[in-house]
Enzyme design. Structure first.
Site, PDB file in Angstrom:
ATOM      1  N   GLY A 100      -3.068 -53.899  -9.111  1.00 11.67           N
ATOM      2  CA  GLY A 100      -4.153 -53.332  -8.595  1.00 11.67           C
ATOM      3  C   GLY A 100      -4.352 -53.717  -6.838  1.00 11.67           C
ATOM      4  O   GLY A 100      -4.841 -54.800  -6.647  1.00 11.67           O
ATOM      5  N   GLY A 101      -3.593 -52.878  -6.097  1.00 12.74           N
ATOM      6  CA  GLY A 101      -3.731 -53.112  -4.711  1.00 12.74           C
ATOM      7  C   GLY A 101      -2.674 -54.234  -4.046  1.00 12.74           C
ATOM      8  O   GLY A 101      -2.704 -54.289  -2.914  1.00 12.74           O
ATOM      9  N   THR A 106       0.922 -48.489  -5.678  1.00 10.74           N
ATOM     10  CA  THR A 106       0.838 -47.593  -4.512  1.00 10.74           C
ATOM     11  C   THR A 106       1.313 -47.949  -3.272  1.00 10.74           C
ATOM     12  O   THR A 106       1.888 -47.126  -2.349  1.00 10.74           O
ATOM     13  CB  THR A 106      -0.758 -47.417  -4.349  1.00 10.74           C
ATOM     14  OG1 THR A 106      -1.472 -46.940  -5.525  1.00 10.74           O
ATOM     15  CG2 THR A 106      -1.468 -46.513  -3.164  1.00 10.74           C
ATOM     16  N   GLY A 127      -4.385 -48.993  -4.764  1.00 10.62           N
ATOM     17  CA  GLY A 127      -4.027 -49.360  -3.548  1.00 10.62           C
ATOM     18  C   GLY A 127      -4.866 -50.705  -3.043  1.00 10.62           C
ATOM     19  O   GLY A 127      -5.629 -51.168  -3.490  1.00 10.62           O
ATOM     20  N   GLY A 165      -2.935 -36.739 -14.156  1.00  9.68           N
ATOM     21  CA  GLY A 165      -3.037 -36.133 -15.579  1.00  9.68           C
ATOM     22  C   GLY A 165      -1.971 -36.366 -16.566  1.00  9.68           C
ATOM     23  O   GLY A 165      -1.695 -35.468 -17.195  1.00  9.68           O
ATOM     24  N   CYS A 184      -6.328 -44.556 -18.757  1.00 13.09           N
ATOM     25  CA  CYS A 184      -6.172 -43.301 -17.804  1.00 13.09           C
ATOM     26  C   CYS A 184      -7.406 -42.776 -17.724  1.00 13.09           C
ATOM     27  O   CYS A 184      -7.896 -41.908 -18.546  1.00 13.09           O
ATOM     28  CB  CYS A 184      -5.165 -42.467 -18.229  1.00 13.09           C
ATOM     29  SG  CYS A 184      -4.784 -41.338 -16.953  1.00 13.09           S
ATOM     30  N   ILE A 233      -5.115 -54.007 -13.397  1.00 19.06           N
ATOM     31  CA  ILE A 233      -6.216 -53.137 -13.900  1.00 19.06           C
ATOM     32  C   ILE A 233      -5.461 -51.793 -13.656  1.00 19.06           C
ATOM     33  O   ILE A 233      -4.610 -51.620 -12.655  1.00 19.06           O
ATOM     34  CB  ILE A 233      -7.483 -53.198 -13.112  1.00 19.06           C
ATOM     35  CG1 ILE A 233      -7.057 -53.182 -11.524  1.00 19.06           C
ATOM     36  CG2 ILE A 233      -8.082 -54.534 -13.248  1.00 19.06           C
ATOM     37  CD1 ILE A 233      -8.238 -52.972 -10.629  1.00 19.06           C
ATOM     38  N   ASN A 234      -6.000 -50.832 -14.322  1.00 17.24           N
ATOM     39  CA  ASN A 234      -5.736 -49.230 -14.081  1.00 17.24           C
ATOM     40  C   ASN A 234      -6.449 -49.157 -12.773  1.00 17.24           C
ATOM     41  O   ASN A 234      -7.349 -49.874 -12.233  1.00 17.24           O
ATOM     42  CB  ASN A 234      -5.925 -48.360 -15.118  1.00 17.24           C
ATOM     43  CG  ASN A 234      -4.995 -47.368 -15.404  1.00 17.24           C
ATOM     44  OD1 ASN A 234      -4.868 -46.733 -14.234  1.00 17.24           O
ATOM     45  ND2 ASN A 234      -4.366 -46.955 -16.419  1.00 17.24           N
TER      46      ASN A 234
END
Ligand SMILES: Cc1cc2nc3c(=O)[nH]c(=O)nc-3n(C[C@H](O)[C@H](O)[C@H](O)COP(=O)(O)O)c2cc1C
Length: 303
Positions: free
Chosen positions: A242-243, A265, A216, A72, A129, A190-191
């Protein structure tokens, strides 16, 4: 040794690996592991006009090959960032990207104006977000709203403008085109993907916010697909994320169309991941007689 440098506009990154916003704070903790100059760049934790405390806990849950988060946008506010965090970051000899989010278009514009007079190298517009009630993804899910916020911020932004896209849309290529047409210099993507996890005994969502953003390794194939689609739709460079977990992922994302990369991540499991990924990419390039990592971008041979 192959050349790992990449260029976006006038900005040179010593390698394509940039720490992803929200997974690297303002760099202090990771600086205990290695000099931050080992990174191509740092996208700082998302900042807002005023300080934010973020969402109540629990804010993170593990999922198969990924995590859900609903932090947040906890952050100290743009003025604190410029005064207290940026001077130290600028000494680290890496590209510094300010990631901004706002409740209103005016918030985004005010922050872009303040940051344009600061030493940040780039401004990344977080309109993706999924974890805040106001500010964030509501600006990022239609071509009209993406076009409107990009053109509004463009008027105040004197730095290279990166627009960070949400995967929680039907047609990400159309959204990317709207950002490009309204003044974005770069797309980052990407988000996180909105997800959910429920405790079967209490029947309550594990995350206090009910839903969270999935990131992740689990999201990697989705990110590759979207980077490829957007690379076919726009002319401006893409920062793909993204991952990404291994050097093979990094190579794959560049082949799909990314000019540079962000990784997030994986850092929670292994803070040294960017260094290992750079080493792996270097060896891959050498083994394949490729002189520069830039030669990978967009070289996919689709069926
Ligand atoms: C804990 C956490 C906090 C995040 N905070 C932000 C943020 O403040 N601003 C933003 O644009 N993205 C934020 N993200 C999204 C990441 O920058 C990135 O887009 C996403 O996690 C996908 O990359 P990854 O799978 O390598 O982590 C956050 C992600 C995580 C996991």
């Amino acid at each position: 040794m192959a050349d790992l440098k990449v260029k976006i506009g006038d900005i040179t990154f010593s390698n394509p690996l940039i720490a992803a916003s929200g997974t690297f704070g303002f760099g202090h903790e990771y600086n205990e592991f290695y000099p931050l100059s080992k990174l191509g760049g740092i996208s700082c934790k998302g900042i807002t006009l005023q300080k934010r405390d973020g969402n109540p806990p629990p804010r993170i849950a593990e999922t198969p090959s990924g995590i859900l988060n609903a932090v947040g946008l906890q952050n100290p506010g743009v003025d604190h960032f410029i005064k207290e965090d940026l001077p130290w970051l600028k000494q680290q000899d890496t590209v510094i990207i300010a990631n901004i989010a706002g409740n209103t278009t005016e918030d985004y514009c005010k922050m872009a104006e303040k940051l344009s007079d600061s030493d940040v190298d780039m401004i990344e517009l977080n309109i993706s977000c999924p974890n805040v009630k106001s500010g964030g993804v509501q600006f990022g899910t239609s071509c009209e709203s993406v076009g409107a916020i990009t053109s509004a911020v463009r008027k105040y932004c004197k730095k290279p403008l990166v627009v960070k896209l949400s995967p929680n849309v039907t047609d990400i290529a159309e959204i990317a085109k709207a950002a490009e047409a309204n003044g974005a210099d770069v797309i980052s993507m990407i988000n996180t993907l909105t997800g959910m996890k429920i405790d079967i005994n209490t029947r309550r969502p594990i995350i206090r916010n009910n839903t969270g953003g999935l990131s992740g390794a689990a999201v990697f194939p989705v990110a590759v697909r979207m980077v490829w689609q957007v690379a076919n739709a726009v002319k401006i460079p893409i920062i793909g994320m993204g991952g990404i977990t291994t050097w093979q992922d990094a190579v794959e994302m560049m082949i799909a169309g990314a000019t540079a990369l962000q990784i997030g991540t994986v850092l929670f499991n292994d803070p040294y991941a960017p260094i290992k990924i750079c080493e792996g990419m270097n060896k891959f390039l050498d083994d394949n007689n490729i002189a520069s990592v830039t030669e990978l971008t967009g070289t996919i041979k689709p069926w």
